[in-house]
Design an enzyme around this catalytic site. Structure first.
Site, PDB file in Angstrom:
ATOM      1  N   CYS A   1       0.859  -1.178   0.000  1.00 20.45           N
ATOM      2  CA  CYS A   1       0.000   0.000   0.000  1.00 20.45           C
ATOM      3  C   CYS A   1       0.899   1.233   0.000  1.00 20.45           C
ATOM      4  CB  CYS A   1      -0.879  -0.005   1.244  1.00 20.45           C
ATOM      5  SG  CYS A   1      -1.552   1.611   1.636  1.00 20.45           S
TER       6      CYS A   1
ATOM      7  N   ASN B   1       9.780  -0.011  -9.194  1.00 19.28           N
ATOM      8  CA  ASN B   1       9.739  -0.632 -10.513  1.00 19.28           C
ATOM      9  C   ASN B   1       8.336  -0.543 -11.079  1.00 19.28           C
ATOM     10  OD1 ASN B   1      11.429  -2.535 -12.389  1.00 19.28           O
ATOM     11  ND2 ASN B   1       9.393  -3.438 -12.278  1.00 19.28           N
ATOM     12  N   GLU B   2       8.220   0.036 -12.262  1.00 14.20           N
ATOM     13  CA  GLU B   2       6.926   0.145 -12.947  1.00 14.20           C
ATOM     14  C   GLU B   2       5.811   0.527 -11.974  1.00 14.20           C
ATOM     15  OE1 GLU B   2       6.384  -3.472 -15.222  1.00 14.20           O
ATOM     16  OE2 GLU B   2       7.597  -2.695 -16.844  1.00 14.20           O
TER      17      GLU B   2
ATOM     18  N   CYS C   1      -5.102   0.665  -3.989  1.00 17.67           N
ATOM     19  CA  CYS C   1      -5.388   0.132  -2.658  1.00 17.67           C
ATOM     20  C   CYS C   1      -6.541   0.895  -2.032  1.00 17.67           C
ATOM     21  CB  CYS C   1      -4.142   0.234  -1.793  1.00 17.67           C
ATOM     22  SG  CYS C   1      -4.422  -0.371  -0.130  1.00 17.67           S
TER      23      CYS C   1
ATOM     24  N   CYS D   1      -5.468   4.451   2.986  1.00 16.88           N
ATOM     25  CA  CYS D   1      -5.709   5.140   1.708  1.00 16.88           C
ATOM     26  C   CYS D   1      -6.998   5.956   1.778  1.00 16.88           C
ATOM     27  CB  CYS D   1      -5.759   4.131   0.564  1.00 16.88           C
ATOM     28  SG  CYS D   1      -4.117   3.461   0.178  1.00 16.88           S
TER      29      CYS D   1
ATOM     30  N   GLU E   1      14.061  -1.438 -20.101  1.00 13.56           N
ATOM     31  CA  GLU E   1      13.807  -2.846 -20.418  1.00 13.56           C
ATOM     32  C   GLU E   1      13.378  -2.916 -21.876  1.00 13.56           C
ATOM     33  OE1 GLU E   1      11.096  -4.691 -17.642  1.00 13.56           O
ATOM     34  OE2 GLU E   1      12.033  -3.716 -15.929  1.00 13.56           O
TER      35      GLU E   1
ATOM     36  N   TRP F   1       5.189 -15.639 -18.859  1.00 12.90           N
ATOM     37  CA  TRP F   1       5.163 -16.137 -17.491  1.00 12.90           C
ATOM     38  C   TRP F   1       4.702 -17.597 -17.561  1.00 12.90           C
ATOM     39  CZ3 TRP F   1       2.970 -12.068 -13.454  1.00 12.90           C
ATOM     40  CH2 TRP F   1       3.891 -11.010 -13.333  1.00 12.90           C
TER      41      TRP F   1
HETATM   42  C1  GLA Z   1       8.302  -5.798 -16.318  1.00  9.94           C
HETATM   43  C2  GLA Z   1       9.166  -5.610 -15.108  1.00  9.94           C
HETATM   44  C3  GLA Z   1      10.297  -6.570 -15.008  1.00  9.94           C
HETATM   45  C4  GLA Z   1       9.896  -7.920 -15.487  1.00  9.94           C
HETATM   46  C5  GLA Z   1       9.357  -7.844 -16.878  1.00  9.94           C
HETATM   47  C6  GLA Z   1       8.959  -9.201 -17.396  1.00  9.94           C
HETATM   48  O1  GLA Z   1       8.497  -4.934 -17.347  1.00  9.94           O
HETATM   49  O2  GLA Z   1       9.650  -4.320 -14.936  1.00  9.94           O
HETATM   50  O3  GLA Z   1      10.678  -6.649 -13.666  1.00  9.94           O
HETATM   51  O4  GLA Z   1       8.927  -8.405 -14.628  1.00  9.94           O
HETATM   52  O5  GLA Z   1       8.230  -7.038 -16.882  1.00  9.94           O
HETATM   53  O6  GLA Z   1       7.788  -9.689 -16.799  1.00  9.94           O
HETATM   54 ZN    ZN Z   2      -3.769   1.377   1.138  1.00  8.53          ZN
END
Ligand code: GLA
Ligand code: ZN
Length: 663
Positions: A109, A143-144, A153, A158, A304, A312
């Site tokens: 969260c 990350n992302e 959430c 929240c 990336e 997956w």
């Molecule tokens: C995303 C993430 C990575 C990895 C790739 C592949 O873009 O940033 O950590 O998980 O996908 O699934």
């Molecule tokens: Zn939350």
């Protein structure tokens, strides 16, 4: 910076004895940078306050000895089990009110104070530890952000934060009641403390409340990122800070997030298993790169870039020989200064066992490795020269997160998607070898010959004025159906017929409309019959003239697309969604009328794009097909890289240059 090619590397997935081999192979491949550690919290802090950075320092040093620099990721998208044990409440709550548990990633969260305290402790320690490391050049925060947070959430923390956000925005609960139109269905509130997160209802939802919720979530993510950015800035003043975006993804307003970053990075998987088959079309990829460049109006990094088959539980298609390189150079052509391939080596364990890398599971260099090596050897030098250069398009497409949110909440037609509309309007320019920028609706538009503003659904007096001034001063503007429908609070406009004041600009009124549910529409344009989709605005002319008329519906024979001269410029109103053929024909006409220039001519599958710096212009020609292709350029260029002028081998990338005369 002089850094152009790299890989995402997970040394902690492999025995220590292997690292040396990896580093050597990387150096030979032309790798200049790795990103590491963005999911390795447990390895770096196995118990609270017990920091183990030695393994990472060792990897950084070993790679550094081979001339490879490091970008470190903060691992805050994967809090370890001991944190969850201590503070189970940081696991997010979804719309159904269910907790999402540990075992994947992004199980956090972003408003939770206990989680923020863990982050503060950890990011402080990590950033202090690496601040003076000679091989570390920068940071990726989390990350992302926004990924895996479909519903975001909805926990109590929240909720409290949403209430505070609303109080700041509206001041009094009466103003909130007004803005949300709570007179409807007895939704009035006596105090902010009664407002909830949008947990699943018995039926229906308030569009104004939902719009605020989505904007709040975006602000929360930006604030969450800032929490870390501030710590890293303080401890590592020499390092850059970036974040890996996901093209047009919408959970966080990427323009806002960009204000925290030195530059934006992006992730792209053209042949991911969820993509259109056999892969996401190149025009969409091109649009992704263009929007990513536009988030900060700067060159960007690919953090990336797909390097192997992706998957997956199930997998997408294998990359054909040359395809990865063509996609990588497409990123560069649209503004990437560096391309980091995901990932170095296919992983043997965990969720992403089938997300393949430059090396396969065996770790032996093969086809993809050799291709990547040839690519870096060919282009690293050119990319030194290209660094910092930018495309200079004459055409812009307006992109706005709030419009997207409002149309997600009420798509109007069940299949209407904001980003898909952007792609549709983008495609003819890509096909016509005409570069495009994305812009925000608050940007200065005067530098563009042609601006396309699809679905200007939410409207403000300022935005109306902005568009009218742009056209009055000589701009060419395309507006579409569902423009001027709502105010900024997502409440329907009532003062005039659609499209509101912009009716004066367009020389039309839209007193009625039709939603093409489970059917298509037709128009006649320039003597031909064409299909249209989803929507028909029923238009009455008030100064404009029709350039296309409906051939279907009770409104057949009435205007579907109009053109109007206004001040020194011109504006087109497209009252329906053109099918592919009509979109191509209409765009051709608008391009000619607005005097926009193409870079050259070529068959399908050949892309052209330019970047420019000082007096120099680079032109990329990319063959995205497995067949030989020919092309012609408009203008005189000198070939810098390529086998044969005007002829492309399968997946070949050619690079040209030209010097512009000083004015
Ligand atoms: C995303 C993430 C990575 C990895 C790739 C592949 O873009 O940033 O950590 O998980 O996908 O699934
Ligand atoms: Zn939350």
């Amino acid at each position: 910076m002089g850094i152009h090619f790299g890989v995402d590397y997970y040394p902690e997935h492999w025995p220590r004895e292997r690292w040396e081999t990896d580093a050597k192979l990387m150096r030979e491949m032309g790798v200049q940078v790795v990103r590491m550690a963005e999911f390795s919290w447990f390895k770096m802090e196995p118990r609270k306050g017990e920091f183990c950075f030695e393994w990472l320092e060792e990897a950084v040093a070993l790679l550094g000895a081979h001339g490879i620099r490091t970008v470190l990721g903060t691992p805050t998208a994967a809090p370890p089990a001991w944190i969850i044990e201590e503070n189970p409440e940081i696991q997010p709550i979804d719309r159904q009110g269910r907790r999402r548990h540990f075992g994947g990633r992004h199980h956090d969260c972003q408003s939770n104070e206990a989680y923020r305290a863990h982050i503060k402790r950890f990011v402080t320690a990590m950033s202090q530890r690496f601040a003076d490391n000679p091989h570390v050049i920068g940071w990726q925060i989390d990350n992302e952000l926004g990924n895996s947070h479909g519903d975001l959430c909805m926990c109590d923390s929240c909720r409290a934060r949403f209430q505070r956000w609303l109080e700041q925005k509206y001041g009094t609960v009466e103003r909130l009641n007004d803005a949300w139109g709570t007179a409807f269905w007895s939704q009035g509130y006596n105090s902010f403390s009664q407002v909830g997160t949008p947990l699943i209802t018995a039926v229906g939802e308030n569009p104004s409340a939902m719009l605020d919720w989505k904007c709040f979530c975006s602000d929360l993510i930006v604030d969450f990122a800032k929490w870390q950015a501030d710590i890293i800035r303080e401890n590592c003043p020499r390092h850059f800070i970036t974040h890996n975006y996901m093209c047009f993804d919408d959970k966080v307003n990427y323009y806002d997030l960009g204000t925290l970053l030195d530059f934006v990075s992006n992730d792209i998987y053209p042949a991911g298993h969820w993509q259109k088959q056999p892969h996401q079309p190149e025009y969409e990829l091109a649009a992704c790169h263009d929007v990513v460049r536009s988030y900060k109006k700067q060159p960007f990094w690919m953090m990336e870039q797909q390097a192997g088959m992706a998957g997956w539980e199930v997998m997408g298609r294998a990359l054909e020989p040359g395809q990865m390189s063509a996609w990588a150079m497409q990123s560069v052509a649209h503004g990437a200064d560096a391309v980091v391939f995901f990932r170095w080596r296919s992983c043997a364990m965990g969720t992403e066992q089938y997300w393949h890398g430059i090396l396969g599971h065996s770790g032996r260099p093969g086809r993809i490795y050799e291709e990547a090596k040839a690519l870096t050897h060919r282009f690293t030098g050119h990319m030194d020269a290209l660094e910092g250069s930018m495309p200079c398009p004459e055409v812009a497409i307006v992109h706005n997160f709030r419009q997207n949110y409002a149309l997600q909440i009420q798509p109007n037609h069940p299949r209407l998607r904001y980003v898909e509309q952007l792609y549709k309007y983008y495609k003819p320019f890509y096909d016509g070898r005409i570069p495009v920028d994305f812009v925000q609706d608050t940007d200065d538009l005067s530098g563009y010959r042609l601006v396309i503003a699809p679905l200007q659904y939410l409207m403000t007096p300022e935005l109306e004025r902005h568009y009218m001034e742009y056209v009055a001063d000589g701009g060419h503007l395309v507006l579409t159906m569902r423009t001027g429908v709502k105010d900024a609070d997502n409440i329907c406009m009532t003062e005039r017929a659609l499209p509101g004041k912009l009716g004066e600009l367009c020389g039309i009124e839209v007193p009625e409309y039709d939603c093409l549910l489970e059917t298509v529409g037709g128009v006649q344009y320039d003597g031909g019959d064409y299909e249209t989709e989803k929507w028909c605005d029923i238009i009455s002319l008030d100064g404009a003239h029709a350039i296309a008329e409906y051939t279907t519906g009770f409104y057949r024979g009435t205007p579907a697309i109009t053109e109007n001269a206004y001040g020194k410029g011109a504006v087109w109103y497209v009252g329906t969604e053109p099918g592919t053929e009509l979109m191509a024909a209409l765009s051709e006409y608008i391009i000619k009328k607005s005097g926009v220039q193409a870079l050259g001519t070529a068959p399908d599958g050949v892309e052209m794009m330019t970047r420019q710096k000082d007096q120099k212009i680079w032109l990329f020609v990319i063959n995205h097909t497995g067949k030989e292709r020919t092309y012609r350029l408009n203008g005189t260029y000198t070939l810098l890289e390529g086998e044969k002028e005007g002829v492309l081998a399968p997946y070949e990338v050619q690079l040209w240059e030209r010097f512009e005369k000083a004015e």
